[in-house]
Motif scaffolding. Structure first.
Motif, PDB file in Angstrom:
ATOM      1  N   GLN A 102       0.812  -1.217   0.000  1.00 26.61           N
ATOM      2  CA  GLN A 102       0.000   0.000   0.000  1.00 26.61           C
ATOM      3  C   GLN A 102       0.851   1.275   0.000  1.00 26.61           C
ATOM      4  OE1 GLN A 102      -0.565  -2.561   2.365  1.00 26.61           O
ATOM      5  NE2 GLN A 102      -2.039  -3.451   0.914  1.00 26.61           N
ATOM      6  N   SER A 103       2.160   1.151   0.139  1.00 27.78           N
ATOM      7  CA  SER A 103       3.020   2.329   0.206  1.00 27.78           C
ATOM      8  C   SER A 103       3.001   3.097  -1.115  1.00 27.78           C
ATOM      9  CB  SER A 103       4.466   1.927   0.518  1.00 27.78           C
ATOM     10  OG  SER A 103       4.567   1.280   1.768  1.00 27.78           O
ATOM     11  N   ARG A 104       2.922   4.411  -1.027  1.00 30.57           N
ATOM     12  CA  ARG A 104       2.925   5.208  -2.255  1.00 30.57           C
ATOM     13  C   ARG A 104       4.301   5.216  -2.921  1.00 30.57           C
ATOM     14  NH1 ARG A 104       4.587  10.596  -0.920  1.00 30.57           N
ATOM     15  NH2 ARG A 104       4.818  10.913   1.327  1.00 30.57           N
ATOM     16  N   ALA A 105       5.298   4.688  -2.222  1.00 29.82           N
ATOM     17  CA  ALA A 105       6.646   4.649  -2.798  1.00 29.82           C
ATOM     18  C   ALA A 105       6.840   3.475  -3.760  1.00 29.82           C
ATOM     19  CB  ALA A 105       7.684   4.562  -1.685  1.00 29.82           C
ATOM     20  N   VAL A 106       5.924   2.519  -3.766  1.00 31.95           N
ATOM     21  CA  VAL A 106       6.070   1.345  -4.629  1.00 31.95           C
ATOM     22  C   VAL A 106       6.157   1.778  -6.093  1.00 31.95           C
ATOM     23  CG1 VAL A 106       4.955  -0.744  -5.490  1.00 31.95           C
ATOM     24  CG2 VAL A 106       4.924  -0.234  -3.045  1.00 31.95           C
ATOM     25  N   GLY A 107       7.184   1.318  -6.779  1.00 29.75           N
ATOM     26  CA  GLY A 107       7.373   1.630  -8.185  1.00 29.75           C
ATOM     27  C   GLY A 107       8.118   2.921  -8.446  1.00 29.75           C
ATOM     28  N   ARG A 108       8.299   3.736  -7.426  1.00 32.47           N
ATOM     29  CA  ARG A 108       9.031   4.992  -7.602  1.00 32.47           C
ATOM     30  C   ARG A 108      10.527   4.782  -7.399  1.00 32.47           C
ATOM     31  NH1 ARG A 108       6.474   9.446  -3.826  1.00 32.47           N
ATOM     32  NH2 ARG A 108       7.992  10.736  -4.978  1.00 32.47           N
ATOM     33  N   ALA A 109      11.316   5.560  -8.102  1.00 36.68           N
ATOM     34  CA  ALA A 109      12.766   5.484  -7.937  1.00 36.68           C
ATOM     35  C   ALA A 109      13.151   6.060  -6.579  1.00 36.68           C
ATOM     36  CB  ALA A 109      13.468   6.251  -9.047  1.00 36.68           C
ATOM     37  N   LEU A 110      14.152   5.472  -5.970  1.00 37.95           N
ATOM     38  CA  LEU A 110      14.588   5.934  -4.652  1.00 37.95           C
ATOM     39  C   LEU A 110      14.923   7.422  -4.683  1.00 37.95           C
ATOM     40  CD1 LEU A 110      15.424   5.351  -1.726  1.00 37.95           C
ATOM     41  CD2 LEU A 110      17.689   4.699  -2.598  1.00 37.95           C
ATOM     42  N   GLY A 111      15.577   7.870  -5.755  1.00 42.93           N
ATOM     43  CA  GLY A 111      15.975   9.263  -5.855  1.00 42.93           C
ATOM     44  C   GLY A 111      14.811  10.231  -5.953  1.00 42.93           C
ATOM     45  N   ASP A 112      13.617   9.719  -6.260  1.00 40.17           N
ATOM     46  CA  ASP A 112      12.435  10.584  -6.363  1.00 40.17           C
ATOM     47  C   ASP A 112      11.742  10.788  -5.021  1.00 40.17           C
ATOM     48  OD1 ASP A 112      12.836  10.858  -9.069  1.00 40.17           O
ATOM     49  OD2 ASP A 112      11.465   9.223  -9.612  1.00 40.17           O
ATOM     50  N   ILE A 113      12.174  10.046  -4.005  1.00 37.84           N
ATOM     51  CA  ILE A 113      11.576  10.181  -2.676  1.00 37.84           C
ATOM     52  C   ILE A 113      12.229  11.356  -1.956  1.00 37.84           C
ATOM     53  CG2 ILE A 113      11.098   9.054  -0.477  1.00 37.84           C
ATOM     54  CD1 ILE A 113       9.741   7.725  -2.860  1.00 37.84           C
ATOM     55  N   ARG A 114      11.418  12.285  -1.527  1.00 36.49           N
ATOM     56  CA  ARG A 114      11.944  13.455  -0.822  1.00 36.49           C
ATOM     57  C   ARG A 114      12.155  13.104   0.645  1.00 36.49           C
ATOM     58  NH1 ARG A 114       9.546  19.639  -1.065  1.00 36.49           N
ATOM     59  NH2 ARG A 114      11.211  20.605   0.189  1.00 36.49           N
ATOM     60  N   LEU A 115      13.402  13.100   1.058  1.00 35.59           N
ATOM     61  CA  LEU A 115      13.748  12.730   2.421  1.00 35.59           C
ATOM     62  C   LEU A 115      13.938  13.966   3.278  1.00 35.59           C
ATOM     63  CD1 LEU A 115      16.392   9.937   1.705  1.00 35.59           C
ATOM     64  CD2 LEU A 115      13.984   9.632   2.300  1.00 35.59           C
ATOM     65  N   PRO A 116      13.739  13.831   4.586  1.00 33.53           N
ATOM     66  CA  PRO A 116      14.015  14.960   5.485  1.00 33.53           C
ATOM     67  C   PRO A 116      15.475  15.380   5.380  1.00 33.53           C
ATOM     68  CG  PRO A 116      12.755  13.261   6.619  1.00 33.53           C
ATOM     69  CD  PRO A 116      13.176  12.671   5.311  1.00 33.53           C
ATOM     70  N   GLU A 117      15.721  16.635   5.648  1.00 32.52           N
ATOM     71  CA  GLU A 117      17.079  17.154   5.575  1.00 32.52           C
ATOM     72  C   GLU A 117      17.999  16.378   6.519  1.00 32.52           C
ATOM     73  OE1 GLU A 117      19.473  21.411   6.127  1.00 32.52           O
ATOM     74  OE2 GLU A 117      17.279  21.320   6.267  1.00 32.52           O
ATOM     75  N   GLY A 118      19.220  16.118   6.055  1.00 32.80           N
ATOM     76  CA  GLY A 118      20.192  15.417   6.872  1.00 32.80           C
ATOM     77  C   GLY A 118      19.954  13.929   6.973  1.00 32.80           C
ATOM     78  N   THR A 119      19.247  13.363   5.976  1.00 30.09           N
ATOM     79  CA  THR A 119      18.898  11.943   6.001  1.00 30.09           C
ATOM     80  C   THR A 119      19.407  11.261   4.734  1.00 30.09           C
ATOM     81  OG1 THR A 119      16.888  12.395   7.268  1.00 30.09           O
ATOM     82  CG2 THR A 119      16.995  10.287   6.123  1.00 30.09           C
ATOM     83  N   VAL A 120      20.022  10.091   4.891  1.00 28.98           N
ATOM     84  CA  VAL A 120      20.485   9.312   3.745  1.00 28.98           C
ATOM     85  C   VAL A 120      20.066   7.859   3.923  1.00 28.98           C
ATOM     86  CG1 VAL A 120      22.478  10.786   3.270  1.00 28.98           C
ATOM     87  CG2 VAL A 120      22.726   8.829   4.799  1.00 28.98           C
TER      88      VAL A 120
END
Length: 218
Positions: A158-176
């Motif tokens: 159910q995650s909206r991240a399924v199928g999206r490229a990792l680089g397209d996910i906006r992460l919080p600042e200071g997070t890798v």
């Protein structure tokens, strides 16, 4: 923190990725040259080929200055020998060892130089927490010397991240992203990799909370 990890299997590699992402100096030792060749350039750790049961090899890998040794081979006898050498010959302050066969658990104590004995079924984060002596429970793991948290999140169908490229996910600042565990194997977190249901991600952050991390992927 200087860390030596004996055993470049799935568990040892995952621990190496997480601890190196948290700004620790990590050396990964394995007797299998082919396995180390596969890892070359994929994870930011020092790779040393050889038998960690040999004192000379451990010294070459940096046991004299290690703060922590983790024995994660698939052989209990090897893990005990590595632990004993680390503690008795090189005076390593903290030694953790994986117990593969529960029947051997009684051996993994101070007599063999083991400070922390971890059953094979122990989750990765719990193993690292016990090995490093961290006790923070707000996030899954806090490495106080590095001043960062390591947080785990799983990609569900159910995650909206399924199928999206990792680089397209906006992460919080200071997070890798430290690693992606897919089908039980650690995967290099390439920005182009598409995320799948069932992926487990370990992220390192200086500021983000668990809730902020989960929100980015769910």
């Amino acid at each position: 923190m200087n860390v030596l990890i004996a055993g470049a299997g799935r568990l040892g590699t995952q621990i190496a990725q997480v601890l190196s992402a948290a700004r620790n100096e990590v050396t990964l030792i394995d007797i299998d040259d082919d396995r180390l060749a596969e890892l070359e350039g994929r994870i930011p750790v020092q790779l040393v080929a050889g038998d960690a049961c040999e004192p000379a090899l451990l010294e070459h890998a940096g046991a004299l200055t290690a703060d922590l040794v983790i024995a994660t081979t698939g052989d209990d006898e090897d893990n005990l020998v590595i632990s004993l050498l680390a503690k008795r010959q090189f005076s390593v302050p903290r030694v953790a060892a994986r117990v593969n066969d529960a029947d051997n658990a009684w051996l993994f104590d101070g007599r063999w130089g083991v400070d922390v004995a971890v059953p094979a079924a122990t989750p990765l984060i719990s193993l690292i927490e016990e090995a490093t002596g961290a006790t923070d429970t707000v996030a899954l793991l806090r490495l106080s010397k590095a001043g960062v948290d390591v947080i785990e999140t799983a990609i569900t169908p159910q995650s909206r991240a399924v199928g999206r490229a990792l680089g397209d996910i906006r992460l919080p600042e200071g997070t890798v992203v430290a690693t992606i565990v897919r089908d039980g194997q650690p995967t290099v977190p390439d920005p182009a990799i598409p995320l799948r249901a069932g992926d487990e991600l370990l992220l390192v952050s200086h500021t983000a909370t668990e809730q902020e991390i989960h929100a980015a992927f769910q």
